[in-house]
Write an enzyme that holds these catalytic residues in place. Sequence first.
Site, mmCIF file in Angstrom:
data_model
loop_
_atom_site.group_PDB
_atom_site.id
_atom_site.type_symbol
_atom_site.label_atom_id
_atom_site.label_comp_id
_atom_site.label_asym_id
_atom_site.label_seq_id
_atom_site.Cartn_x
_atom_site.Cartn_y
_atom_site.Cartn_z
ATOM 1 N N ARG A 1 -5.196 -17.233 -5.153
ATOM 2 C CA ARG A 1 -4.116 -16.575 -4.398
ATOM 3 C C ARG A 1 -3.303 -15.696 -5.350
ATOM 4 O O ARG A 1 -2.808 -14.637 -4.986
ATOM 5 C CB ARG A 1 -3.208 -17.620 -3.719
ATOM 6 C CG ARG A 1 -1.951 -16.988 -3.127
ATOM 7 C CD ARG A 1 -1.203 -17.856 -2.115
ATOM 8 N NE ARG A 1 -1.227 -19.264 -2.403
ATOM 9 C CZ ARG A 1 -0.515 -19.869 -3.368
ATOM 10 N NH1 ARG A 1 0.279 -19.171 -4.142
ATOM 11 N NH2 ARG A 1 -0.618 -21.175 -3.548
ATOM 12 N N ASP B 1 4.086 5.201 4.714
ATOM 13 C CA ASP B 1 2.747 4.796 5.149
ATOM 14 C C ASP B 1 1.846 6.031 5.036
ATOM 15 O O ASP B 1 2.008 6.998 5.785
ATOM 16 C CB ASP B 1 2.820 4.289 6.600
ATOM 17 C CG ASP B 1 1.469 3.788 7.111
ATOM 18 O OD1 ASP B 1 0.429 4.257 6.613
ATOM 19 O OD2 ASP B 1 1.466 2.949 8.027
ATOM 20 N N TYR C 1 3.108 3.421 13.744
ATOM 21 C CA TYR C 1 2.091 2.587 14.391
ATOM 22 C C TYR C 1 2.801 1.482 15.197
ATOM 23 O O TYR C 1 3.758 0.867 14.707
ATOM 24 C CB TYR C 1 1.168 2.004 13.313
ATOM 25 C CG TYR C 1 0.292 0.878 13.798
ATOM 26 C CD1 TYR C 1 -0.610 1.078 14.832
ATOM 27 C CD2 TYR C 1 0.364 -0.375 13.213
ATOM 28 C CE1 TYR C 1 -1.405 0.043 15.285
ATOM 29 C CE2 TYR C 1 -0.428 -1.423 13.659
ATOM 30 C CZ TYR C 1 -1.310 -1.208 14.698
ATOM 31 O OH TYR C 1 -2.088 -2.227 15.143
ATOM 32 N N LYS D 1 -8.607 1.426 7.160
ATOM 33 C CA LYS D 1 -8.885 2.755 7.709
ATOM 34 C C LYS D 1 -9.667 3.605 6.699
ATOM 35 O O LYS D 1 -10.751 3.230 6.305
ATOM 36 C CB LYS D 1 -7.556 3.376 8.143
ATOM 37 C CG LYS D 1 -6.688 2.448 9.012
ATOM 38 C CD LYS D 1 -7.341 2.146 10.319
ATOM 39 C CE LYS D 1 -6.587 1.296 11.309
ATOM 40 N NZ LYS D 1 -5.596 0.343 10.938
HETATM 41 C C1 PLP Z 1 -0.793 4.149 10.324
HETATM 42 C C2 PLP Z 1 -1.056 2.679 10.340
HETATM 43 N N1 PLP Z 1 -0.357 1.876 9.533
HETATM 44 C C3 PLP Z 1 -0.565 0.528 9.519
HETATM 45 C C4 PLP Z 1 -1.483 -0.058 10.355
HETATM 46 C C5 PLP Z 1 -1.683 -1.545 10.315
HETATM 47 O O1 PLP Z 1 -2.811 -1.839 9.592
HETATM 48 P P1 PLP Z 1 -3.727 -3.158 9.847
HETATM 49 O O2 PLP Z 1 -4.351 -2.980 11.200
HETATM 50 O O3 PLP Z 1 -4.680 -3.111 8.704
HETATM 51 O O4 PLP Z 1 -2.810 -4.323 9.806
HETATM 52 C C6 PLP Z 1 -2.240 0.743 11.209
HETATM 53 C C7 PLP Z 1 -3.239 0.136 12.108
HETATM 54 O O5 PLP Z 1 -3.762 0.779 12.985
HETATM 55 C C8 PLP Z 1 -2.018 2.149 11.207
HETATM 56 O O6 PLP Z 1 -2.698 2.970 12.020
#
Ligand code: PLP
Length: 387
Positions: free
Chosen positions: A56, A180, A108, A205
């Site tokens: 961990r 992000d 998101y 992604k």
């Molecule tokens: C722009 C963006 N940030 C964060 C996330 C969250 O990521 P995760 O699905 O890996 O938890 C997503 C998920 O679709 C996203 O599109």
Amino acid sequence: MTRILPDDLAHALATRAVHAGQVADPLAGAVMTPIYQTSTYRQEGLGKHKGYEYARTQNPTREALERNVAALEGGNHGFAFGSGLAALDAILKLFKAGDHVVSGESVYGGSMRLMRQIFEPYGLLVTFVDSRETANFERALTPATKLIYCETPTNPMMFLTDLRAVGDLAAARGVLLAVDNTFATPIFQRPLEFGADIILHSTTKYLNGHSDMVGGLLVTTRDDVAERLGFIQNASGAVPGPMDCWLALRGTKTLPLRMRQHDANGRRIADWLKGHPAVKKLYYPGLPSHPQYELAKRQMSGFGGMVSFDVGDLSLARKLVERVRIFQLAESLGGVESLIGHPASMTHASVPKALRDDMGLTDSLVRLSVGIEEVEDLIGDLEQAMR
Ligand SMILES: Cc1ncc(COP(=O)(O)O)c(C=O)c1O
């Protein structure tokens, strides 16, 4: 806490993508970082070990990924998590009840849900603003504000935040800026260079790029923030397994190549959609008709493969997403394969309808994650479905 290696920033991005963060395997000289599929490490004596005690806390495969992505973003420290949301969860745990966060509202849906439904009940104060205008962030700041959080471009509306202006604002007011960067990736946008303190990725992604794992990653240049994030990563324990880290690390090696193709295909499809009679509104920052096109050109070196458009009617949107044959109707984005989604009922279903409508995230909005296939095949697919 994982710090990049001394030479990790010495080369250009394409070279970093392949090599950064990786050390020669001490046992066999394996060229690819091994998957250290272990929960613990043998110690030679009490307090005598090779720097690895429990997985961990430390794992060599995870560290290679953390260094690799940190180097791609131009940062010093990387922290991998079990998902993008677990990475955001760790950012929010930097704060305590009574602290205030100003976040873009067009983030998101799961990011907003985490702030609203998990952290607000614990006493964190969050204000959501339209992130297209820096003045909105400025107006929302209070003496208790500790963080500005934004996503640019946003999912799925493709709204941009002026990173230079918000970076300057955050620095002037002594608050952290977290960005992000999932949509643009470090290949097309480098928020640390505009003053961001923390970069967040859903590695699920583009960074992984093959739709075969779920993960998140944070990058920072600040030693004080890194110290605390490292503590939270270990203390809360939302770490990814070594196999998923290895998959993501394999993915980042081809990130520059893949992004070039996503970008070329994204531009071509946006251009084709622009002239289509069924498309009532089109959202792609690489089109001169995008209201923030000039900003996009200033802070992004490519526009990627995410394209959203409104067909004006839910039944038409439904027919379209159900009739495509190469595009697949699925959540997520950023893989080599093209996906189509319906944000109002899928990725953004947890966002209140009034806010969705306010942003233009209507029930007839469709989102494409344009993959790296032959673009004329993709256009042919959309054409037959739209007909
Ligand atoms: C722009 C963006 N940030 C964060 C996330 C969250 O990521 P995760 O699905 O890996 O938890 C997503 C998920 O679709 C996203 O599109």
